[in-house]
Motif scaffolding. Structure first.
Motif, PDB file in Angstrom:
ATOM      1  N   ARG A 120       0.864  -1.179   0.000  1.00 40.77           N
ATOM      2  CA  ARG A 120       0.000   0.000   0.000  1.00 40.77           C
ATOM      3  C   ARG A 120       0.900   1.228   0.000  1.00 40.77           C
ATOM      4  NH1 ARG A 120       0.188   2.581   4.848  1.00 40.77           N
ATOM      5  NH2 ARG A 120       1.471   1.464   6.360  1.00 40.77           N
ATOM      6  N   PRO A 121       0.390   2.384  -0.395  1.00 41.30           N
ATOM      7  CA  PRO A 121       1.199   3.608  -0.312  1.00 41.30           C
ATOM      8  C   PRO A 121       1.537   3.938   1.142  1.00 41.30           C
ATOM      9  CG  PRO A 121      -0.671   3.920  -1.768  1.00 41.30           C
ATOM     10  CD  PRO A 121      -0.905   2.619  -1.063  1.00 41.30           C
ATOM     11  N   LEU A 122       2.769   4.308   1.379  1.00 44.94           N
ATOM     12  CA  LEU A 122       3.233   4.641   2.717  1.00 44.94           C
ATOM     13  C   LEU A 122       3.076   6.140   2.975  1.00 44.94           C
ATOM     14  CD1 LEU A 122       6.558   2.581   2.876  1.00 44.94           C
ATOM     15  CD2 LEU A 122       4.318   1.962   3.825  1.00 44.94           C
ATOM     16  N   GLU A 123       2.592   6.474   4.161  1.00 40.86           N
ATOM     17  CA  GLU A 123       2.527   7.874   4.575  1.00 40.86           C
ATOM     18  C   GLU A 123       3.869   8.262   5.174  1.00 40.86           C
ATOM     19  OE1 GLU A 123       0.383  10.440   8.066  1.00 40.86           O
ATOM     20  OE2 GLU A 123      -0.918   9.149   6.859  1.00 40.86           O
ATOM     21  N   VAL A 124       4.452   9.355   4.696  1.00 40.66           N
ATOM     22  CA  VAL A 124       5.800   9.742   5.093  1.00 40.66           C
ATOM     23  C   VAL A 124       5.802  11.174   5.633  1.00 40.66           C
ATOM     24  CG1 VAL A 124       8.174  10.099   4.296  1.00 40.66           C
ATOM     25  CG2 VAL A 124       6.823   8.185   3.396  1.00 40.66           C
ATOM     26  N   TRP A 125       6.463  11.356   6.770  1.00 36.57           N
ATOM     27  CA  TRP A 125       6.638  12.662   7.384  1.00 36.57           C
ATOM     28  C   TRP A 125       8.104  13.060   7.208  1.00 36.57           C
ATOM     29  CZ3 TRP A 125       3.118  14.664  11.653  1.00 36.57           C
ATOM     30  CH2 TRP A 125       1.824  14.113  11.529  1.00 36.57           C
ATOM     31  N   ILE A 126       8.342  14.151   6.503  1.00 41.18           N
ATOM     32  CA  ILE A 126       9.692  14.601   6.170  1.00 41.18           C
ATOM     33  C   ILE A 126      10.170  15.560   7.263  1.00 41.18           C
ATOM     34  CG2 ILE A 126      11.142  15.702   4.438  1.00 41.18           C
ATOM     35  CD1 ILE A 126       8.786  15.216   2.437  1.00 41.18           C
ATOM     36  N   LYS A 127      11.212  15.150   7.988  1.00 41.44           N
ATOM     37  CA  LYS A 127      11.674  15.980   9.096  1.00 41.44           C
ATOM     38  C   LYS A 127      12.794  16.906   8.642  1.00 41.44           C
ATOM     39  CE  LYS A 127      12.510  15.968  14.004  1.00 41.44           C
ATOM     40  NZ  LYS A 127      12.445  15.152  15.228  1.00 41.44           N
ATOM     41  N   LEU A 128      12.627  18.181   8.961  1.00 35.77           N
ATOM     42  CA  LEU A 128      13.626  19.190   8.650  1.00 35.77           C
ATOM     43  C   LEU A 128      14.313  19.659   9.934  1.00 35.77           C
ATOM     44  CD1 LEU A 128      11.732  21.452   6.088  1.00 35.77           C
ATOM     45  CD2 LEU A 128      13.140  19.430   5.669  1.00 35.77           C
ATOM     46  N   ASP A 129      15.611  19.850   9.839  1.00 34.75           N
ATOM     47  CA  ASP A 129      16.371  20.402  10.958  1.00 34.75           C
ATOM     48  C   ASP A 129      16.415  21.915  10.807  1.00 34.75           C
ATOM     49  OD1 ASP A 129      18.081  21.106  12.959  1.00 34.75           O
ATOM     50  OD2 ASP A 129      19.875  20.204  12.055  1.00 34.75           O
ATOM     51  N   THR A 130      15.554  22.595  11.564  1.00 32.62           N
ATOM     52  CA  THR A 130      15.502  24.052  11.499  1.00 32.62           C
ATOM     53  C   THR A 130      16.269  24.721  12.634  1.00 32.62           C
ATOM     54  OG1 THR A 130      13.421  24.083  12.746  1.00 32.62           O
ATOM     55  CG2 THR A 130      13.272  24.012  10.322  1.00 32.62           C
ATOM     56  N   GLY A 131      16.990  23.923  13.433  1.00 36.72           N
ATOM     57  CA  GLY A 131      17.768  24.516  14.516  1.00 36.72           C
ATOM     58  C   GLY A 131      17.908  23.654  15.739  1.00 36.72           C
ATOM     59  N   MET A 132      17.187  22.526  15.810  1.00 32.82           N
ATOM     60  CA  MET A 132      17.365  21.604  16.930  1.00 32.82           C
ATOM     61  C   MET A 132      18.711  20.893  16.822  1.00 32.82           C
ATOM     62  SD  MET A 132      15.694  20.492  19.618  1.00 32.82           S
ATOM     63  CE  MET A 132      15.525  19.111  20.730  1.00 32.82           C
ATOM     64  N   HIS A 133      19.115  20.590  15.588  1.00 34.76           N
ATOM     65  CA  HIS A 133      20.412  19.981  15.295  1.00 34.76           C
ATOM     66  C   HIS A 133      20.598  18.617  15.949  1.00 34.76           C
ATOM     67  CE1 HIS A 133      21.191  23.545  13.152  1.00 34.76           C
ATOM     68  NE2 HIS A 133      21.588  24.299  14.160  1.00 34.76           N
ATOM     69  N   ARG A 134      19.544  17.818  15.879  1.00 37.34           N
ATOM     70  CA  ARG A 134      19.667  16.398  16.213  1.00 37.34           C
ATOM     71  C   ARG A 134      19.558  15.602  14.922  1.00 37.34           C
ATOM     72  NH1 ARG A 134      15.494  15.405  21.148  1.00 37.34           N
ATOM     73  NH2 ARG A 134      14.102  15.719  19.375  1.00 37.34           N
ATOM     74  N   VAL A 135      18.349  15.530  14.385  1.00 36.88           N
ATOM     75  CA  VAL A 135      18.126  14.812  13.131  1.00 36.88           C
ATOM     76  C   VAL A 135      17.289  15.676  12.202  1.00 36.88           C
ATOM     77  CG1 VAL A 135      18.303  12.511  14.179  1.00 36.88           C
ATOM     78  CG2 VAL A 135      16.065  13.639  14.031  1.00 36.88           C
ATOM     79  N   ALA A 160       5.368  17.667   6.106  1.00 36.12           N
ATOM     80  CA  ALA A 160       6.640  18.277   6.483  1.00 36.12           C
ATOM     81  C   ALA A 160       6.592  18.621   7.967  1.00 36.12           C
ATOM     82  CB  ALA A 160       6.902  19.532   5.666  1.00 36.12           C
ATOM     83  N   MET A 161       7.673  18.314   8.681  1.00 34.04           N
ATOM     84  CA  MET A 161       7.674  18.532  10.128  1.00 34.04           C
ATOM     85  C   MET A 161       9.028  19.068  10.580  1.00 34.04           C
ATOM     86  SD  MET A 161       8.065  14.635  11.638  1.00 34.04           S
ATOM     87  CE  MET A 161       7.960  15.192  13.346  1.00 34.04           C
ATOM     88  N   THR A 162       9.018  19.664  11.769  1.00 33.54           N
ATOM     89  CA  THR A 162      10.250  20.042  12.442  1.00 33.54           C
ATOM     90  C   THR A 162       9.991  19.977  13.945  1.00 33.54           C
ATOM     91  OG1 THR A 162      12.097  21.607  12.400  1.00 33.54           O
ATOM     92  CG2 THR A 162       9.883  22.557  12.618  1.00 33.54           C
ATOM     93  N   HIS A 163      11.043  20.218  14.719  1.00 36.11           N
ATOM     94  CA  HIS A 163      10.902  20.174  16.177  1.00 36.11           C
ATOM     95  C   HIS A 163      11.596  21.390  16.765  1.00 36.11           C
ATOM     96  CE1 HIS A 163       9.892  18.313  19.935  1.00 36.11           C
ATOM     97  NE2 HIS A 163      11.138  18.325  20.353  1.00 36.11           N
ATOM     98  N   PHE A 164      10.928  22.031  17.732  1.00 37.10           N
ATOM     99  CA  PHE A 164      11.449  23.249  18.338  1.00 37.10           C
ATOM    100  C   PHE A 164      12.391  22.929  19.501  1.00 37.10           C
ATOM    101  CE2 PHE A 164       7.282  25.056  16.757  1.00 37.10           C
ATOM    102  CZ  PHE A 164       7.865  25.756  15.714  1.00 37.10           C
ATOM    103  N   ALA A 165      13.463  23.691  19.591  1.00 35.88           N
ATOM    104  CA  ALA A 165      14.446  23.495  20.646  1.00 35.88           C
ATOM    105  C   ALA A 165      14.164  24.320  21.894  1.00 35.88           C
ATOM    106  CB  ALA A 165      15.846  23.836  20.122  1.00 35.88           C
ATOM    107  N   ARG A 166      13.464  25.461  21.725  1.00 37.00           N
ATOM    108  CA  ARG A 166      13.309  26.382  22.854  1.00 37.00           C
ATOM    109  C   ARG A 166      11.897  26.953  22.930  1.00 37.00           C
ATOM    110  NH1 ARG A 166      19.055  29.458  23.691  1.00 37.00           N
ATOM    111  NH2 ARG A 166      18.106  29.670  25.756  1.00 37.00           N
ATOM    112  N   ALA A 167      10.907  26.182  22.512  1.00 38.94           N
ATOM    113  CA  ALA A 167       9.526  26.665  22.589  1.00 38.94           C
ATOM    114  C   ALA A 167       9.057  26.849  24.021  1.00 38.94           C
ATOM    115  CB  ALA A 167       8.596  25.699  21.854  1.00 38.94           C
ATOM    116  N   ASP A 168       9.744  26.199  24.976  1.00 36.02           N
ATOM    117  CA  ASP A 168       9.383  26.338  26.390  1.00 36.02           C
ATOM    118  C   ASP A 168       9.865  27.647  26.991  1.00 36.02           C
ATOM    119  OD1 ASP A 168      12.027  25.516  26.102  1.00 36.02           O
ATOM    120  OD2 ASP A 168      12.005  24.247  27.892  1.00 36.02           O
ATOM    121  N   GLU A 169      10.629  28.444  26.220  1.00 40.95           N
ATOM    122  CA  GLU A 169      11.090  29.759  26.654  1.00 40.95           C
ATOM    123  C   GLU A 169      10.415  30.796  25.759  1.00 40.95           C
ATOM    124  OE1 GLU A 169      15.570  29.732  27.400  1.00 40.95           O
ATOM    125  OE2 GLU A 169      15.283  27.933  26.163  1.00 40.95           O
TER     126      GLU A 169
END
Length: 365
Positions: A120-135, A160-169
Motif C-alpha cells: 500500500r502507499p506509505l505515509e511519510v513525514w519529512i523531518k527538517l532540521d531548522t535549529g534543533m540539530h539532532r536529526v 513536512a515537520m520540524t521540532h522546536f528546541a526552545r519553545a518552552d522559553e
C-alpha cells in the motif's frame, strides 16, 4: 504488573489525560493532534492511555516500531507515526503490515523508502532540521526530498515537520527563527505541516500547522521553563499520583543524623517517618532535603538521603501518623514538577524512570 506486596503504586487518571488532550485541541482548533505516547506514554502505560484516547484522538506518535506494534496488538487502529522512522530496511515490512506512518530524517532512510515494495502507499513525514540539530534534512534539501517522494508510486500522503528546541522559553526569539526557517523551506509545497509540541500548542499559535504533537501536557505537566509567564498552566490536570505508605516511625533527639552519610541532622526533637519507595522504584536519588511530600494529605518534607527502597520524611508537624498512613510523592497535592526541580531534573524523567516494581492502577477507564 498490577499487584505488589508493597504499598507503592502509581494511580493513572485517564479522565485527566482525556481532559488534557481536549485542552490541547482547544488551543489549535484548525489542526489535528497526534497524542504522543512514546516511552510507554511517558511512563503512564501506553496501551491504557491509547485505549482511553482511542475514541477521540486523531492519531498517535511513538518512537519506534516496537512501541507501535504493542499498540496495534492491543487493538489501537488509526494513524500511528514513528517519530524516529525505521532503523533498518527490514522494518519497512512491519510498517507496511501494521499500516504505520513514518518519519524520514536522513538520506539513508530515504533510499530505503524509495527502494521498498509495500502493499500500500506509505505515509511519510519529512523531518527538517531548522535549529534543533539532532536529526533532519537541511532546509535547503526539502524540495528535492519532497520531489523524490512525490514521484515514487508507493509513497502516499506526505507531511513536512520540524521540532522546536526552545519553545518552552516564550521570550526567546529562537522559536520564531525556527518557524521562519521552516516556512521558507516548505514555501510553495502542497504538503501537510507539523511543528507544534506541547509548548508550541499552548504559546505559539503561528506554529499550529495541520498536525500538532502534544506530549508532556497530556500528562498534566507544564511544558514551560520555571519563571516563564506561561509556566502556570492550571487547566492541565495531573495524570499520575505516585503514592506509598508510612512503614516505620522513629523519634529522634536534636543532633541525631538521619540516613546514609548523615546528610540531614535533626535541629530539634524530630519524628521521622520511613516510606516504602526508593531510587530502585524511580524516586530521584538526588532529591534534596526539603523536597515536598504529603502525608495524610498534609505537606511535609524529605529528610535524609534517598535509599534504594526507602525514604525518610519529617512527621514532626503532621499530627498523629500511624503505620500504613498514605504518602503522596507527586500527583494532586505535590506537583511532579516541584519534585523534579528539587532533584535537578525534569518531570519527563520522573515519569519515564518509574521502575518495574511500581504497579500502575487506572482510574476512569
Amino acid at each position: 504488573m498490577t499487584r505488589s506486596a508493597r504499598p507503592l503504586r502509581a494511580r493513572i487518571h485517564l479522565d485527566a489525560i482525556r481532559h488534557n488532550y481536549r485542552h490541547a485541541k482547544s488551543h489549535t482548533p484548525h489542526a489535528r493532534a497526534l497524542a504522543v505516547v512514546k516511552a510507554n506514554a511517558y511512563g503512564h502505560g501506553a496501551v491504557a492511555v491509547a485505549q482511553a484516547l482511542a475514541a477521540e484522538a486523531d492519531g498517535f506518535a511513538v518512537a519506534c516500531v516496537e512501541e507501535a506494534l504493542e499498540l496495534r496488538e492491543s487493538g489501537i487502529r488509526g494513524r500511528m507515526v514513528l517519530l524516529e522512522g525505521v532503523f533498518s530496511p527490514d522494518e519497512l515490512a512491519l510498517v507496511d503490515q501494521a499500516e504505520l506512518a513514518l518519519v524520514v530524517h536522513n538520506h539513508t532512510q530515504l533510499a530505503w523508502l524509495l527502494a521498498a515494495a509495500p502493499s500500500r502507499p506509505l505515509e511519510v513525514w519529512i523531518k527538517l532540521d531548522t535549529g534543533m540539530h539532532r536529526v533532519g534534512f537541511a532546509p535547503s534539501e526539502f524540495h528535492a526530498v519532497n520531489a523524490q517522494l512525490a514521484a515514487c508510486p508507493h509513497i502516499g500522503a506526505r507531511v513536512a515537520m520540524t521540532h522546536f528546541a526552545r519553545a518552552d522559553e516564550t521570550a526567546h526569539p529562537y522559536t520564531a527563527a525556527q518557524l521562519a526557517t521552516f516556512e521558507h523551506a516548505v514555501s510553495g509545497a502542497q504538503i501537510g505541516r507539523s511543528l507544534a509540541n506541547s509548548a508550541a500548542v499552548l504559546a505559539w499559535p503561528a506554529a499550529q500547522g495541520d498536525w500538532t504533537r502534544p506530549g508532556i501536557m497530556l500528562y498534566g505537566v507544564s511544558p514551560f521553563v520555571a519563571g516563564d509567564p506561561h509556566a502556570a498552566t492550571p487547566a492541565l490536570r495531573p495524570a499520575m499520583t505516585l503514592e506509598s505508605a508510612v512503614i516505620a516511625v522513629r523519634e529522634l533527639a536534636a543532633g541525631e543524623p538521619v540516613g546514609y552519610g548523615g546528610r540531614f541532622v535533626c535541629t530539634r526533637p524530630t519524628r521521622v517517618g520511613v516510606v516504602a519507595i526508593g531510587y530502585a522504584d524511580g524516586y530521584p536519588r538526588h532529591a534534596r532535603n526539603g523536597t515536598q511530600v504529603a502525608v495524610n494529605g498534609q505537606l511535609t518534607r524529605l529528610i535524609g538521603r534517598v535509599s534504594m527502597d526507602m525514604i525518610t520524611v519529617d512527621l514532626t508537624d503532621c499530627g498523629a501518623v500511624q503505620l500504613g498512613d498514605p504518602v503522596e510523592l507527586w500527583g494532586q497535592t505535590v506537583a511532579a514538577r516541584a519534585v523534579a526541580e528539587a532533584s535537578d531534573t525534569i518531570a519527563y524523567q520522573l515519569f519515564t524512570g518509574l521502575g518495574r516494581r511500581v504497579p500502575r492502577l487506572y482510574d476512569g477507564a
